[in-house]
Design a protein around this motif. Structure first.
Motif, short mmCIF file in Angstrom:
data_model
loop_
_atom_site.label_atom_id
_atom_site.label_comp_id
_atom_site.label_asym_id
_atom_site.label_seq_id
_atom_site.Cartn_x
_atom_site.Cartn_y
_atom_site.Cartn_z
N ARG A 107 0.85 -1.18 0.00
CA ARG A 107 0.00 0.00 0.00
C ARG A 107 0.89 1.24 0.00
O ARG A 107 1.91 1.29 0.68
N VAL A 108 0.48 2.26 -0.76
CA VAL A 108 1.18 3.54 -0.82
C VAL A 108 0.15 4.64 -0.66
O VAL A 108 -0.91 4.61 -1.31
N PHE A 109 0.41 5.61 0.20
CA PHE A 109 -0.53 6.70 0.40
C PHE A 109 0.21 7.95 0.87
O PHE A 109 1.37 7.88 1.29
N GLY A 110 -0.45 9.08 0.76
CA GLY A 110 0.17 10.34 1.15
C GLY A 110 -0.77 11.20 1.97
O GLY A 110 -1.99 11.02 1.95
N TRP A 111 -0.18 12.15 2.70
CA TRP A 111 -0.93 13.11 3.50
C TRP A 111 -0.43 14.51 3.25
O TRP A 111 0.71 14.72 2.82
N GLY A 112 -1.26 15.48 3.54
CA GLY A 112 -0.86 16.88 3.49
C GLY A 112 -0.51 17.31 2.08
O GLY A 112 -1.25 17.03 1.13
N THR A 113 0.61 17.98 1.93
CA THR A 113 1.02 18.50 0.63
C THR A 113 1.62 17.44 -0.27
O THR A 113 2.02 17.74 -1.40
N SER A 156 13.43 10.01 -4.97
CA SER A 156 12.57 8.86 -5.22
C SER A 156 11.15 9.13 -4.72
O SER A 156 10.88 10.17 -4.10
N THR A 157 10.28 8.19 -4.99
CA THR A 157 8.90 8.21 -4.50
C THR A 157 8.71 7.08 -3.50
O THR A 157 9.52 6.14 -3.42
N ALA A 158 7.61 7.13 -2.77
CA ALA A 158 7.30 6.04 -1.84
C ALA A 158 7.09 4.74 -2.60
O ALA A 158 7.49 3.66 -2.14
N ALA A 159 6.46 4.79 -3.79
CA ALA A 159 6.21 3.58 -4.56
C ALA A 159 7.51 2.95 -5.03
O ALA A 159 7.70 1.72 -4.95
N ASP A 160 8.43 3.76 -5.57
CA ASP A 160 9.71 3.23 -6.01
C ASP A 160 10.50 2.65 -4.84
O ASP A 160 11.11 1.58 -4.95
N MET A 161 10.52 3.37 -3.73
CA MET A 161 11.25 2.87 -2.57
C MET A 161 10.65 1.57 -2.05
O MET A 161 11.38 0.67 -1.61
N LEU A 162 9.33 1.45 -2.13
CA LEU A 162 8.69 0.21 -1.69
C LEU A 162 9.08 -0.94 -2.63
O LEU A 162 9.32 -2.07 -2.17
N SER A 163 9.20 -0.68 -3.92
CA SER A 163 9.67 -1.71 -4.85
C SER A 163 11.10 -2.12 -4.52
O SER A 163 11.44 -3.31 -4.56
N PHE A 164 11.93 -1.15 -4.19
CA PHE A 164 13.31 -1.44 -3.79
C PHE A 164 13.32 -2.31 -2.52
O PHE A 164 14.08 -3.29 -2.43
#
Length: 587
Positions: free
Chosen positions: A276-282, A466-474
């Motif tokens: 799962r990937v999600f964001g908050w705020g800005t 990087s992004t959270a999605a890319d880092m999660l793939s790593f």
């Protein structure tokens, strides 16, 4: 001052008495003072002061002294220190562990105040007006009985205290000093009435800075207390966003994650194969962040890749990868690639010729030539049994050396060996125009807009975005190297074996171990690393046995005292994943 008795580690009274006294140390930007006393029977006792955090007399316990090896705990902050005592008892060299191990060396405080203070001794307060903000600056000046002046600088509005001055010169009413930690210096005069210091602060463009004498100093605020939420059943990835939304409700409305702070947080979490990937705020789920020192784990994997491909060896001296003639071969043992990736090279945290033209982008003009010039002067001899010592210089050098061996740049090398094989489309040193549009605005710890950093020769220590999605793939690749297909290019064929090798603990790092840049806790079996750059901070972790991993990216850097919102959020997520009491964000 309350002292807690420690455990007697050695009955030799003389041995314990040799380290009786006060010691000064620096943990990143945080200045510490350790007070050690020895009882008549050799039992050691002690307390720790952290003036930057307004804390003094923190009890130490469990002192153990065996030969020249010393260790003690600080229960109130869940920390511990372990290291060695110098032969003359004036130095304590070792590692502090409070989650992430960090080098912490102490030197005996031998200062004896002058019987009659000089005209410039005392406490001084001024205001530095920068283009962006006004900052109170406090100066403490004191002289010893030999007539030598020393001073320390505080920036209360930035939470920075006790920054050591160097090259202090006081003569005929003229005072000057440097503050190497922030690459600044001040020069001026004492007023005729002795109540003001009139001068200029230089940290790039010179700015006027006048100090007024004060009767007493401004003291730092007391550190915030950490409270915990009750434990709940272990949370899976699919439910994590809802659980965190509840846990962080107050913080999102009026706390550290509220709209008033411009906070942007991107989180990625995977457990038992469900991501799962999600964001908050800005931040959006696909916002791009500086990941800072998480770059070091990519550099460690590049090393493992090149070892698997037969291009380098772990015990190979780093000197042999550099351009011929860069640095002389030392008479003794040499720093190897393994020493660099495990932070046991003996190199300092930063090179002493780092002199940025722009303090807000401190690494941008530090080129390979500057790095080679530092090495030529410093040398590459490996100290005897070097302790763990976290060094941006060391891992930055590793990245540059691997790029030199490959005949390319670090940016191209990490892309070829890691980023492209893992198809991390939003990860890299530089950004395309489209990616730049998704690059989140970073902030200082006190929520002021911050400039992003550019790294050149030290790119291997912290240049990636990087992004959270890319880092999660790593992280998923780190969780399950066996699932990677060993086909295609050379980099793809060796990646699974390289990942497995990069997880092997290779050295001690305080109470934990270190693999290829990743820290490893044998008790929890967690691997982790964190990072910070100009306006962002990050925290990543994975646990192969429990099959979970996660990353937190925040558009706010760490405080001058080392406090990291990304670290706290990451620890909270781990605690929810395993069903433990979790750090509270309700205050």
């Amino acid at each position: 001052m309350l002292l807690l008795a420690g455990l007697r580690a050695d009955p030799a009274r003389a041995q314990a008495g040799a380290i009786h006294g006060d010691y000064l140390g620096t943990l990143g930007p945080l200045h510490l003072k350790l007070h050690i006393t020895a009882a008549a029977d050799g039992t050691l006792n002690g307390t720790l002061d952290s003036p930057d955090q307004g804390a003094s007399g923190i009890p130490c316990a469990d002192f153990r002294l065996q030969g020249n090896t010393l260790s003690f705990a600080v229960p109130a902050v869940r920390g511990s220190w372990q290291g060695t005592v110098g032969s003359d008892g004036t130095t304590l060299s070792g590692t502090w562990n409070q989650g992430t191990p960090m080098a912490l060396n102490f030197t005996r405080d031998t200062f004896v105040a002058a019987s009659t203070p000089s005209a410039v001794d005392g406490f001084w307060l001024g205001t530095l007006q920068t283009p962006r903000q006004s900052l109170r600056i406090q100066l403490t000046v004191k002289s010893d009985r030999a007539g030598h002046e020393s001073c320390a600088l505080d920036s209360p509005d930035q939470g920075a205290y006790d920054l050591a001055c160097g090259n202090v010169a006081w003569s005929g009413g003229d005072l000057s000093f440097e503050v190497a930690q922030v690459h600044g210096h001040w020069r001026g005069k004492l007023s005729g009435d002795g109540q003001a210091l009139l001068g200029t602060w230089s940290q790039g463009a010179p700015l006027p800075l006048t100090f007024q004498r004060q009767a007493k100093p401004l003291l730092p605020p007391p550190p915030p207390k950490t409270s915990y939420e009750r434990a709940i059943a272990p949370v899976d990835a699919a439910a994590m966003q809802a659980v965190l939304s509840r846990d962080f409700a107050r913080a999102l409305k009026a706390g550290v994650l509220s709209p008033a702070t411009s906070a942007g947080v991107a989180i990625g979490v995977v457990k038992n194969g469900v991501p799962r990937v999600f964001g908050w705020g800005t931040a959006a789920a696909d916002s791009i962040f500086e990941i800072g020192s998480l770059t070091k784990t990519f550099t460690g994997l590049v090393l493992a890749q090149m070892v698997a491909q037969g291009k380098v060896k772990l015990d190979e001296p780093v000197r042999e990868l550099l351009p011929p003639g860069t640095v002389a071969r030392p008479a003794g043992a040499e720093i190897t690639l393994l020493d660099l990736v495990t932070q046991h090279s003996g190199l300092p945290r930063l090179p002493d010729n780092l002199d940025p033209a722009d303090p807000h982008n401190p690494y941008s003009d530090y080129r390979a030539l500057n790095l080679y010039q530092f090495l030529a002067r410093h040398g590459v001899e490996r100290p005897v049994e070097p302790p763990f010592q976290y060094s941006n210089l060391g891992v930055g050098l590793l990245g540059q050396a691997l790029a030199d061996r490959a005949g390319t740049t670090y940016a191209k090398l990490v892309s070829e060996e890691v980023i492209a094989p893992l198809q991390l489309s939003d990860t890299g040193v530089s950004l395309s125009a489209g990616q730049q549009a998704r690059f989140i605005q970073g902030h200082t710890f006190d929520n002021q807009p911050a400039r992003a950093w550019d790294l050149d020769a030290l790119a291997g220590a912290g240049a990636l975005h990087s992004t959270a999605a890319d880092m999660l793939s790593f992280l998923e690749a780190n969780l399950h190297p066996e699932r990677l297909a060993a086909t295609g290019s050379g980099a793809t064929r060796t990646l699974a074996a390289a990942l497995t090798q990069s997880h092997e603990p290779r050295a001690e790092a305080g109470n934990v171990k270190i693999a290829f840049a990743w820290f490893y806790d044998p008790q929890t079996q967690d691997y982790w690393h964190n990072g910070a750059a100009g306006g962002c901070s990050s925290f990543a972790f994975f646990n192969r046995q429990a099959d979970y991993a996660g990353v937190v990216l925040v558009n706010r850097t760490i405080s001058s005292a080392g406090s990291s919102l990304a670290d706290l959020l990451g620890q909270h997520i781990i605690q929810r994943l395993v069903g433990a009491s979790a750090i509270s964000f309700a205050d």
